[in-house]
Design a protein around this motif. Structure first.
Motif, PDB file in Angstrom:
ATOM      1  N   CYS A 145       1.154  -6.114 -11.196  1.00 32.35           N
ATOM      2  CA  CYS A 145       2.072  -4.969 -11.209  1.00 32.35           C
ATOM      3  C   CYS A 145       2.483  -4.598 -12.633  1.00 32.35           C
ATOM      4  CB  CYS A 145       3.308  -5.264 -10.354  1.00 32.35           C
ATOM      5  SG  CYS A 145       2.949  -5.275  -8.589  1.00 32.35           S
ATOM      6  N   GLU A 146       2.683  -5.610 -13.471  1.00 35.43           N
ATOM      7  CA  GLU A 146       3.018  -5.337 -14.881  1.00 35.43           C
ATOM      8  C   GLU A 146       1.833  -4.676 -15.582  1.00 35.43           C
ATOM      9  OE1 GLU A 146       4.238  -9.170 -16.285  1.00 35.43           O
ATOM     10  OE2 GLU A 146       6.257  -8.984 -15.417  1.00 35.43           O
ATOM     11  N   ASP A 147       0.635  -5.197 -15.346  1.00 37.19           N
ATOM     12  CA  ASP A 147      -0.564  -4.665 -16.009  1.00 37.19           C
ATOM     13  C   ASP A 147      -0.860  -3.222 -15.592  1.00 37.19           C
ATOM     14  OD1 ASP A 147      -0.891  -7.096 -17.244  1.00 37.19           O
ATOM     15  OD2 ASP A 147      -2.514  -7.788 -15.929  1.00 37.19           O
ATOM     16  N   PHE A 148      -0.645  -2.915 -14.317  1.00 38.65           N
ATOM     17  CA  PHE A 148      -1.016  -1.600 -13.785  1.00 38.65           C
ATOM     18  C   PHE A 148       0.190  -0.684 -13.574  1.00 38.65           C
ATOM     19  CE2 PHE A 148      -4.895  -3.896 -13.100  1.00 38.65           C
ATOM     20  CZ  PHE A 148      -5.891  -2.932 -13.176  1.00 38.65           C
ATOM     21  N   ASP A 149       1.367  -1.171 -13.969  1.00 40.93           N
ATOM     22  CA  ASP A 149       2.585  -0.350 -13.924  1.00 40.93           C
ATOM     23  C   ASP A 149       2.968   0.063 -12.496  1.00 40.93           C
ATOM     24  OD1 ASP A 149       4.772   0.848 -15.095  1.00 40.93           O
ATOM     25  OD2 ASP A 149       3.760   2.771 -15.403  1.00 40.93           O
ATOM     26  N   TYR A 150       2.999  -0.939 -11.608  1.00 41.30           N
ATOM     27  CA  TYR A 150       3.473  -0.734 -10.244  1.00 41.30           C
ATOM     28  C   TYR A 150       4.775  -1.509 -10.046  1.00 41.30           C
ATOM     29  CZ  TYR A 150      -0.791   1.481  -8.439  1.00 41.30           C
ATOM     30  OH  TYR A 150      -1.821   2.352  -8.194  1.00 41.30           O
ATOM     31  N   ALA A 151       5.659  -0.964  -9.226  1.00 42.37           N
ATOM     32  CA  ALA A 151       6.868  -1.702  -8.830  1.00 42.37           C
ATOM     33  C   ALA A 151       6.493  -2.633  -7.676  1.00 42.37           C
ATOM     34  CB  ALA A 151       7.969  -0.739  -8.392  1.00 42.37           C
ATOM     35  N   PRO A 152       6.782  -3.950  -7.799  1.00 44.32           N
ATOM     36  CA  PRO A 152       6.368  -4.885  -6.760  1.00 44.32           C
ATOM     37  C   PRO A 152       7.317  -4.915  -5.562  1.00 44.32           C
ATOM     38  CG  PRO A 152       7.373  -6.070  -8.595  1.00 44.32           C
ATOM     39  CD  PRO A 152       7.390  -4.620  -8.957  1.00 44.32           C
ATOM     40  N   ASP A 176       0.625   2.118  -3.329  1.00 45.58           N
ATOM     41  CA  ASP A 176       1.103   3.500  -3.220  1.00 45.58           C
ATOM     42  C   ASP A 176       0.879   4.102  -4.597  1.00 45.58           C
ATOM     43  OD1 ASP A 176       2.468   5.891  -3.154  1.00 45.58           O
ATOM     44  OD2 ASP A 176       4.092   5.126  -1.894  1.00 45.58           O
ATOM     45  N   ARG A 177      -0.261   4.752  -4.761  1.00 46.62           N
ATOM     46  CA  ARG A 177      -0.683   5.221  -6.088  1.00 46.62           C
ATOM     47  C   ARG A 177       0.181   6.386  -6.566  1.00 46.62           C
ATOM     48  NH1 ARG A 177      -6.122   3.255  -7.220  1.00 46.62           N
ATOM     49  NH2 ARG A 177      -6.747   1.913  -5.507  1.00 46.62           N
ATOM     50  N   ILE A 178       0.736   7.153  -5.630  1.00 50.02           N
ATOM     51  CA  ILE A 178       1.569   8.304  -6.014  1.00 50.02           C
ATOM     52  C   ILE A 178       2.916   7.830  -6.539  1.00 50.02           C
ATOM     53  CG2 ILE A 178       2.737  10.381  -5.139  1.00 50.02           C
ATOM     54  CD1 ILE A 178       0.425  10.499  -3.004  1.00 50.02           C
ATOM     55  N   ASN A 179       3.550   6.908  -5.815  1.00 45.89           N
ATOM     56  CA  ASN A 179       4.897   6.454  -6.163  1.00 45.89           C
ATOM     57  C   ASN A 179       4.901   5.174  -6.993  1.00 45.89           C
ATOM     58  OD1 ASN A 179       6.473   8.511  -4.591  1.00 45.89           O
ATOM     59  ND2 ASN A 179       5.242   7.652  -2.936  1.00 45.89           N
ATOM     60  N   LYS A 180       3.691   4.684  -7.324  1.00 45.33           N
ATOM     61  CA  LYS A 180       3.521   3.513  -8.193  1.00 45.33           C
ATOM     62  C   LYS A 180       4.276   2.298  -7.650  1.00 45.33           C
ATOM     63  CE  LYS A 180       1.328   3.605 -11.563  1.00 45.33           C
ATOM     64  NZ  LYS A 180      -0.112   3.320 -11.674  1.00 45.33           N
ATOM     65  N   LYS A 181       4.066   2.035  -6.362  1.00 47.66           N
ATOM     66  CA  LYS A 181       4.630   0.837  -5.732  1.00 47.66           C
ATOM     67  C   LYS A 181       3.489   0.027  -5.127  1.00 47.66           C
ATOM     68  CE  LYS A 181       9.117   2.839  -4.561  1.00 47.66           C
ATOM     69  NZ  LYS A 181      10.001   3.313  -3.465  1.00 47.66           N
ATOM     70  N   ALA A 182       3.604  -1.293  -5.225  1.00 45.53           N
ATOM     71  CA  ALA A 182       2.599  -2.184  -4.628  1.00 45.53           C
ATOM     72  C   ALA A 182       3.283  -3.072  -3.601  1.00 45.53           C
ATOM     73  CB  ALA A 182       1.930  -3.023  -5.707  1.00 45.53           C
ATOM     74  N   TYR A 183       2.764  -3.066  -2.383  1.00 40.57           N
ATOM     75  CA  TYR A 183       3.295  -3.883  -1.292  1.00 40.57           C
ATOM     76  C   TYR A 183       2.388  -5.102  -1.127  1.00 40.57           C
ATOM     77  CZ  TYR A 183       6.034   0.274  -0.025  1.00 40.57           C
ATOM     78  OH  TYR A 183       6.905   1.340  -0.046  1.00 40.57           O
TER      79      TYR A 183
END
Length: 310
Positions: free
Chosen positions: A167-174, A144-151
């Motif tokens: 997720c740490e490298d690309f700044d996504y919430a896992p 989810d590139r808008i909300n910075k979440k990775a499923y």
């Protein structure tokens, strides 16, 4: 930060067939009673017709041919080895099947640069293969590139620690869970997240029945809903027709389309089609041979290019 792109990379197959190395945990694959050459010819016909349909609505499809000497039967699914990000980052992923690893080709990056895209950094996770650790691109990761979440659905091809590192490298919430399918009366992990779930700008299509753990299921739905996404549930039977393996893309004048196979489209009930079409039109194409032998469908065939223009 856009969720959809107008530019897609696709790889035209030259050696497509049922890949025995991936069949060990891709329960979507089935044998076809055809010679490999016939299977490849049919796959090429399906591929070409699919590309024509995408281009007809204004999607910028960059087609690269597979290289015969590499003998890569699954090259048609490039989203498993690479992802392209809008800051110019490119991620390279570790692959479960040894005969898929040669799919990673640097000449493809040169082609993208020739097409006017800028590559700033390559983040290479492929060394994890030496430890038997895998994370197969946007097959394993739904971003989810808008909300910075990775499923991510955990499986032999989606290792938890590497997912967290990404997720740490690309700044996504896992958001991690396990998704199952029934195989000969056993509940076994689904090999890729993107066969049971699709994330579009304003909606998500998901096989909730595949998430056996109630807490995990609630957590996934909660995250989708708090980001304002409509949740469209599909059944496990629909998932087996690749109704989870869809991708939203942009065509002419930023018109969004939800791209899927004919099998996926035909499996949807009228009310599900109406729910989707309230957001965007559906674009479907027959991918029968590719789905049967490859165990992947429309979404797997498209690697989204979010790179900035040079």
């Amino acid at each position: 930060m856009p969720q959809t792109t107008n530019t897609i990379l696709m790889i035209r197959p030259v050696h497509f067939r049922m890949n025995e190395q991936t069949a060990v945990n891709n329960y979507f694959q089935e044998e076809l009673d055809l010679k490999n050459d016939e299977i490849n010819t049919k796959a090429q016909e399906e591929f070409d017709a699919f590309v024509d349909k995408l281009r007809a609505v204004g999607v910028n499809v960059i087609v690269e041919n597979d290289i015969k000497s590499l003998n890569t039967p699954d090259s048609i699914f490039p989203n498993n080895w690479v992802s392209f990000h809008e800051n110019g980052d490119v991620a390279l992923y570790p692959m479960f099947a040894e005969n898929r690893r040669p799919e990673r080709r640097e000449d493809i990056f040169l082609r993208l640069e020739e097409e006017g895209f800028k590559i700033e950094n390559i983040i290479d996770y492929t060394g994890a293969e030496n430890e038997g650790v895998f994370l197969e691109g946007t097959g394993s990761l739904l971003l989810d590139r808008i909300n910075k979440k990775a499923y991510c659905a955990k499986s032999a091809r989606a290792h938890e620690e590497l997912f967290i590192e990404f997720c740490e490298d690309f700044d996504y919430a896992p958001i991690l869970f396990t998704a199952f399918q029934t195989v000969e009366d056993k509940r076994l992990p689904i090999y890729h997240t993107n066969v049971m779930m699709c994330l579009a700008e304003k909606f998500a299509i998901i096989c909730l029945d595949a998430i056996d753990d109630k807490k995990e299921r609630k957590q996934v739905v909660k995250n989708l809903k708090e980001d304002g996404k409509a949740v469209i549930a599909i059944t496990e039977a629909q998932m087996h027709q690749f109704a989870g393996n869809m991708l939203q893309v942009q065509g002419h004048l930023n018109q969004r389309y939800l791209v899927m196979s004919t099998a996926a489209h035909n499996s949807l009930r009228p009310e599900q089609i109406a729910q989707i079409e309230a957001f965007c039109p559906i674009l479907s194409s027959s991918l029968e041979t590719i789905e049967t032998c490859g165990g992947g469908s429309a979404r797997c065939m498209m690697a989204e290019v979010f790179l900035p223009k040079a």
